[in-house]
Motif scaffolding. Sequence first.
Motif, PDB file in Angstrom:
ATOM      1  N   LEU A 150       1.043  -0.907  -0.400  1.00 55.14           N
ATOM      2  CA  LEU A 150      -0.050  -0.506  -0.074  1.00 55.14           C
ATOM      3  C   LEU A 150       0.470   0.938  -0.470  1.00 55.14           C
ATOM      4  O   LEU A 150       0.510   2.756  -1.202  1.00 55.14           O
ATOM      5  CB  LEU A 150      -1.204  -0.048   0.879  1.00 55.14           C
ATOM      6  N   GLY A 151       1.846   1.013   0.986  1.00 51.50           N
ATOM      7  CA  GLY A 151       2.492   2.407   0.711  1.00 51.50           C
ATOM      8  C   GLY A 151       3.364   2.780  -0.872  1.00 51.50           C
ATOM      9  O   GLY A 151       3.948   3.594  -1.201  1.00 51.50           O
ATOM     10  N   PHE A 152       3.503   1.306  -1.032  1.00 52.02           N
ATOM     11  CA  PHE A 152       4.460   1.968  -2.362  1.00 52.02           C
ATOM     12  C   PHE A 152       3.397   2.473  -3.352  1.00 52.02           C
ATOM     13  O   PHE A 152       4.334   3.346  -4.727  1.00 52.02           O
ATOM     14  CB  PHE A 152       4.948  -0.101  -2.963  1.00 52.02           C
ATOM     15  N   PHE A 153       2.718   2.301  -3.633  1.00 49.42           N
ATOM     16  CA  PHE A 153       1.413   3.007  -4.280  1.00 49.42           C
ATOM     17  C   PHE A 153       1.043   4.222  -3.252  1.00 49.42           C
ATOM     18  O   PHE A 153      -0.161   4.978  -3.701  1.00 49.42           O
ATOM     19  CB  PHE A 153       0.230   2.270  -4.322  1.00 49.42           C
ATOM     20  N   GLY A 154       1.863   4.951  -2.602  1.00 51.63           N
ATOM     21  CA  GLY A 154       1.315   5.920  -1.906  1.00 51.63           C
ATOM     22  C   GLY A 154      -0.643   5.963  -0.622  1.00 51.63           C
ATOM     23  O   GLY A 154      -1.075   7.101  -1.254  1.00 51.63           O
ATOM     24  N   LEU A 155      -0.869   4.653  -0.792  1.00 51.18           N
ATOM     25  CA  LEU A 155      -2.087   4.770  -0.313  1.00 51.18           C
ATOM     26  C   LEU A 155      -2.600   3.903   1.346  1.00 51.18           C
ATOM     27  O   LEU A 155      -3.524   4.353   1.873  1.00 51.18           O
ATOM     28  CB  LEU A 155      -2.443   3.184  -0.810  1.00 51.18           C
ATOM     29  N   GLY A 156      -0.435   5.150   1.614  1.00 54.46           N
ATOM     30  CA  GLY A 156      -1.162   4.790   3.861  1.00 54.46           C
ATOM     31  C   GLY A 156      -0.878   3.629   3.772  1.00 54.46           C
ATOM     32  O   GLY A 156      -0.936   2.732   3.971  1.00 54.46           O
ATOM     33  N   THR A 157      -1.289   3.522   5.398  1.00 57.64           N
ATOM     34  CA  THR A 157      -1.552   2.296   6.390  1.00 57.64           C
ATOM     35  C   THR A 157      -2.196   1.644   6.821  1.00 57.64           C
ATOM     36  O   THR A 157      -3.340   2.468   7.193  1.00 57.64           O
ATOM     37  CB  THR A 157      -0.480   2.992   7.614  1.00 57.64           C
TER      38      THR A 157
END
Length: 307
Positions: A150-157
């Motif tokens: 999720l972080g790789f795609f910038g979607l947060g935690t």
Amino acid sequence: MADTMMPNSDGAPGWIRRNRQALAPFLFLLPGVLFFLFYVIFPILQSFNLSFYRWDGLGEPVYIGAENYIELLDDRAFEVSIWNNLKWLLMYLLAIPAGLAIALFLNQNVVGIRLYKSLFFFPFVISQVVVGLVFSWFYDPTFGLLNQILGFFGLGTLNVLGDPNLVTYGIILAGLWPQTAYCMILYLTGLNAVDPEQVEAARLDGAKGFKMLWYVIIPQLRPATFIAFVVTIIGALRSFDLISIMTNGGPFGSSRVLSFYMFEKALSEYGFRMGYGAAIAVVLFLIMLLFIAYFLWSMYEEEKGGR
């Protein structure tokens, strides 16, 4: 008459000697029947009886009638457990079409099919404890693979196991992994029994793709489908180990199901409410019995209609 009951030269009475072949199946079944009565039927009846008592497991049981069942009606935790079990039932059934799809793929002659079969079979042979630990690490909000993706795609935690609205779905997804593998094995076995003559006749009539699957293959997989439904429903209703390993019923009791709540009441809480836990077990048993009876009746009606 005297000759009938008189022992033979080998020591066996004449009646037993003449009916030896008819008695043989019952003698082979007798040990299994005794084990089933002692370890299954008797505990079920004992649970029904215990549900009408207040008992801490040590002192003398006190008969209280239906008070345990009446208390269940106003128990918020019991209501949450019922709803979670319903979610398990509905989502767990996804393992059946998923297992069928994988089995159809693995039934083809493709390069590396043995490796694919091993990979898909792997979740079935590992322990549920291992599955729970693997998915706990996968969902971990600090180092888990899910949040790294999720972080790789910038979607947060995303804290799946810490969110009361997501935790049950996260555990169900973990349970679907080995359950799908089990359904796949059932369908692979069923596909080996499919009549090739019916398939060839349907192919000559122009059936292919979805029509071939729906009208020719799936009807011959009814026994495997029945077993898959029964085992999946039982697995959904007795889902205890994954919840115990991944959340222990949390957060705030939001991931409880009936089997886990029964354990909490009977063995985990101060006071050991054995009677109340038995009442929860009886409700769970009746729900399970209702579903299994429905599928047995449906299968009986189908077989009777096909005669």
